[in-house]
Write an enzyme that holds these catalytic residues in place. Structure first.
Site, short mmCIF file in Angstrom:
data_model
loop_
_atom_site.label_atom_id
_atom_site.label_comp_id
_atom_site.label_asym_id
_atom_site.label_seq_id
_atom_site.Cartn_x
_atom_site.Cartn_y
_atom_site.Cartn_z
N ASN A 90 14.54 -18.12 -10.37
CA ASN A 90 14.45 -17.17 -9.25
C ASN A 90 14.44 -17.88 -7.89
O ASN A 90 14.01 -17.30 -6.90
CB ASN A 90 13.19 -16.31 -9.44
CG ASN A 90 13.23 -15.06 -8.59
OD1 ASN A 90 14.31 -14.51 -8.35
ND2 ASN A 90 12.09 -14.64 -8.08
N SER A 99 -3.31 -10.88 -8.69
CA SER A 99 -2.86 -10.08 -7.56
C SER A 99 -3.79 -8.91 -7.33
O SER A 99 -4.39 -8.38 -8.27
CB SER A 99 -1.46 -9.57 -7.89
OG SER A 99 -1.11 -8.52 -7.03
N TYR A 133 5.00 -5.19 -14.43
CA TYR A 133 4.63 -6.40 -13.70
C TYR A 133 3.12 -6.44 -13.48
O TYR A 133 2.44 -7.42 -13.78
CB TYR A 133 5.37 -6.46 -12.35
CG TYR A 133 4.74 -7.42 -11.38
CD1 TYR A 133 4.94 -8.79 -11.51
CD2 TYR A 133 3.91 -6.96 -10.36
CE1 TYR A 133 4.32 -9.69 -10.64
CE2 TYR A 133 3.30 -7.85 -9.48
CZ TYR A 133 3.50 -9.20 -9.63
OH TYR A 133 2.88 -10.08 -8.78
N LYS A 193 -0.15 -8.96 -14.96
CA LYS A 193 -1.23 -9.63 -14.21
C LYS A 193 -2.58 -9.32 -14.86
O LYS A 193 -3.42 -10.21 -15.04
CB LYS A 193 -1.23 -9.17 -12.75
CG LYS A 193 -0.06 -9.70 -11.93
CD LYS A 193 -0.15 -11.21 -11.74
CE LYS A 193 1.06 -11.79 -11.03
NZ LYS A 193 1.23 -13.23 -11.17
N ASN A 227 -1.65 -9.62 0.41
CA ASN A 227 -0.22 -9.67 0.70
C ASN A 227 0.15 -10.99 1.39
O ASN A 227 0.00 -11.11 2.61
CB ASN A 227 0.18 -8.50 1.61
CG ASN A 227 0.19 -7.17 0.88
OD1 ASN A 227 -0.82 -6.78 0.31
ND2 ASN A 227 1.33 -6.51 0.85
N ARG A 246 7.56 5.38 -0.41
CA ARG A 246 8.12 4.66 -1.56
C ARG A 246 7.21 4.95 -2.76
O ARG A 246 6.00 4.81 -2.65
CB ARG A 246 8.14 3.16 -1.24
CG ARG A 246 8.68 2.28 -2.35
CD ARG A 246 8.87 0.85 -1.89
NE ARG A 246 7.61 0.12 -1.73
CZ ARG A 246 7.53 -1.17 -1.39
NH1 ARG A 246 8.64 -1.86 -1.17
NH2 ARG A 246 6.37 -1.77 -1.28
N1 UDP Z 1 7.20 -1.44 3.38
C1 UDP Z 1 8.02 -0.73 4.24
N2 UDP Z 1 9.34 -1.06 4.29
C2 UDP Z 1 9.88 -2.04 3.54
C3 UDP Z 1 9.04 -2.76 2.66
C4 UDP Z 1 7.71 -2.44 2.60
O1 UDP Z 1 7.57 0.18 4.95
O2 UDP Z 1 11.10 -2.27 3.63
C5 UDP Z 1 5.76 -1.12 3.32
C6 UDP Z 1 5.29 -0.68 1.95
O3 UDP Z 1 5.48 0.71 1.82
C7 UDP Z 1 3.82 -1.09 1.98
C8 UDP Z 1 3.81 -2.33 2.87
O4 UDP Z 1 5.03 -2.29 3.61
O5 UDP Z 1 3.07 -0.08 2.61
C9 UDP Z 1 3.74 -3.63 2.10
O6 UDP Z 1 4.75 -3.63 1.12
P1 UDP Z 1 5.16 -4.92 0.32
O7 UDP Z 1 6.30 -4.53 -0.61
O8 UDP Z 1 5.44 -6.05 1.26
O9 UDP Z 1 3.87 -5.31 -0.50
P2 UDP Z 1 2.98 -4.44 -1.54
O10 UDP Z 1 1.74 -4.10 -0.81
O11 UDP Z 1 3.78 -3.26 -1.97
O12 UDP Z 1 2.72 -5.40 -2.66
#
Ligand code: UDP
Length: 338
Positions: free
Chosen positions: A37, A125, A150, A154, A180, A296
């Protein structure tokens, strides 16, 4: 004599930063990676930062014979295990791929650890907390059932480690629960290298700023938070890497209070998606093209760490501001496009 630390997945984003900090703290580091990766960019960057070529073994931890010969050759005092698949969406589409790879590789590490009485640091995580009833979360906050294969790997790996430590004498383990991780090394020689369209927020921001992506979608602005966007605990990658050095020292210097310990690695500071975007614009003096988009699926509304245990027991604390970290992330993105 300096102790030897094996870093599985040491050519990846977190592994490469941990390798640098461990080496600078005086440990001998051996990197093992199968490059499934990532390419060699971060490995080369690590060697440039350190001014020396570190041992690199190209291998797969699902191959027990390869694991045995690795231990035979290097006799590590501890292993830090990063080598795993990490795309949440892909794990939902192909759970067996994730279960086979992430579980088998860790089972092999536990097997050799049992035979050789070794110390194990597992990269866990905050995803294990799911949507917490309240934040900040402590290590005692209940784990929720995982929302993806995933996340499930963990949780399962944490449990494997806990049970093995309990059953097998001489095996000690620490699980670090990352919030994060973002940013890049201040040298801009190592950083995050997402393949294809980034899933994570900060690489998406930097790629939009550089013009690789047209527009950042902020997923949801109708959440029950102050500005309507999700809250997370963004931890600088170098701060995160330093936590591993503290944890390794604790294991190898016989300072653990229990043979299996868990630590949150976060800042304790909630930051909304919108705040992060604004901080990125401000510190780097640019305007980001973004729009609000639907939520999302699978996202938790808010989670941040109570890092008190890591602060007190590991003697570790996050030191960098989110602005410093976002400036480093931007320097790295610019360096990539040179
Ligand atoms: N997020 C967003 N747009 C993107 C990617 C992430 O608004 O293109 C938001 C996502 O909904 C979350 C935050 O950013 O609220 C952190 O997302 P990330 O995928 O970086 O980490 P996660 O907390 O999901 O592991």
């Amino acid at each position: 004599m300096a102790k030897t630390i094996l870093v599985s997945g040491g050519a990846g984003f977190i592994g490469s930063h941990v390798t640098v900090e461990l080496t600078q703290a005086g440990y001998n580091v051996v990197i093992a990676d199968n490059f499934s990766n990532c390419d060699r960019t971060n490995y080369n960057g690590v060697c440039t930062i350190l001014g020396k070529k570190l041992p690199l073994v190209e291998m797969d931890f699902c191959d027990m014979e390869a694991v045995r010969s690795l231990w035979k050759e290097y006799k590590p005092d501890a292993v830090i295990h990063f080598a795993a698949f990490k795309a949440v969406g892909e794990s939902v589409e192909d759970p067996l791929k994730y279960y086979r790879n992430n579980l088998e590789s860790f089972l092999n590490i536990l097997q050799i650890t049992r035979e050789k009485s070794c110390n194990v640091l597992f990269s866990s995580s905050a995803t294990v907390y799911g949507e917490p009833e309240k934040s900040p979360v402590t290590e005692q906050s209940p784990r929720q059932s995982a929302t993806s294969p995933y996340g499930n790997t963990k949780q399962m790996c944490e449990d494997f480690l806990r049970d093995c430590v309990k059953a097998y004498e001489g095996v000690r383990g620490i699980a670090l629960r990352y919030f994060n991780p973002i940013g890049a090394h201040p040298s801009a020689l190592i950083g995050e290298l997402p393949r294809g369209v980034p899933n994570n927020l900060v690489p998406y921001i930097t790629q939009t700023a550089i013009g690789k992506r047209e527009c950042l979608s902020i997923f949801g602005n109708d959440y029950p938070t102050e500005d309507g966007t999700c809250l997370r605990d963004y931890i600088d990658i170098v701060d995160l890497a330093r936590a591993h050095v503290c944890a390794v020292a604790r294991m190898l210097d016989g300072k653990m209070k229990e043979p299996y310990e868990i630590f949150n690695v976060g800042t304790g500071r909630p930051v909304s998606v919108l705040e992060l975007v604004k901080a990125f614009e401000k510190v780097n003096g640019l305007k980001l093209n973004y729009r609000f988009a639907p939520r999302r699926s699978g996202d938790v509304v808010a989670i941040w760490a109570d890092p008190a245990r890591a602060n007190e027991e590991l003697g570790w604390k996050a030191t960098r501001t989110v602005e410093q970290t976002l400036a480093a992330a931007w320097a790295w993105e610019k360096k990539l496009s040179e």
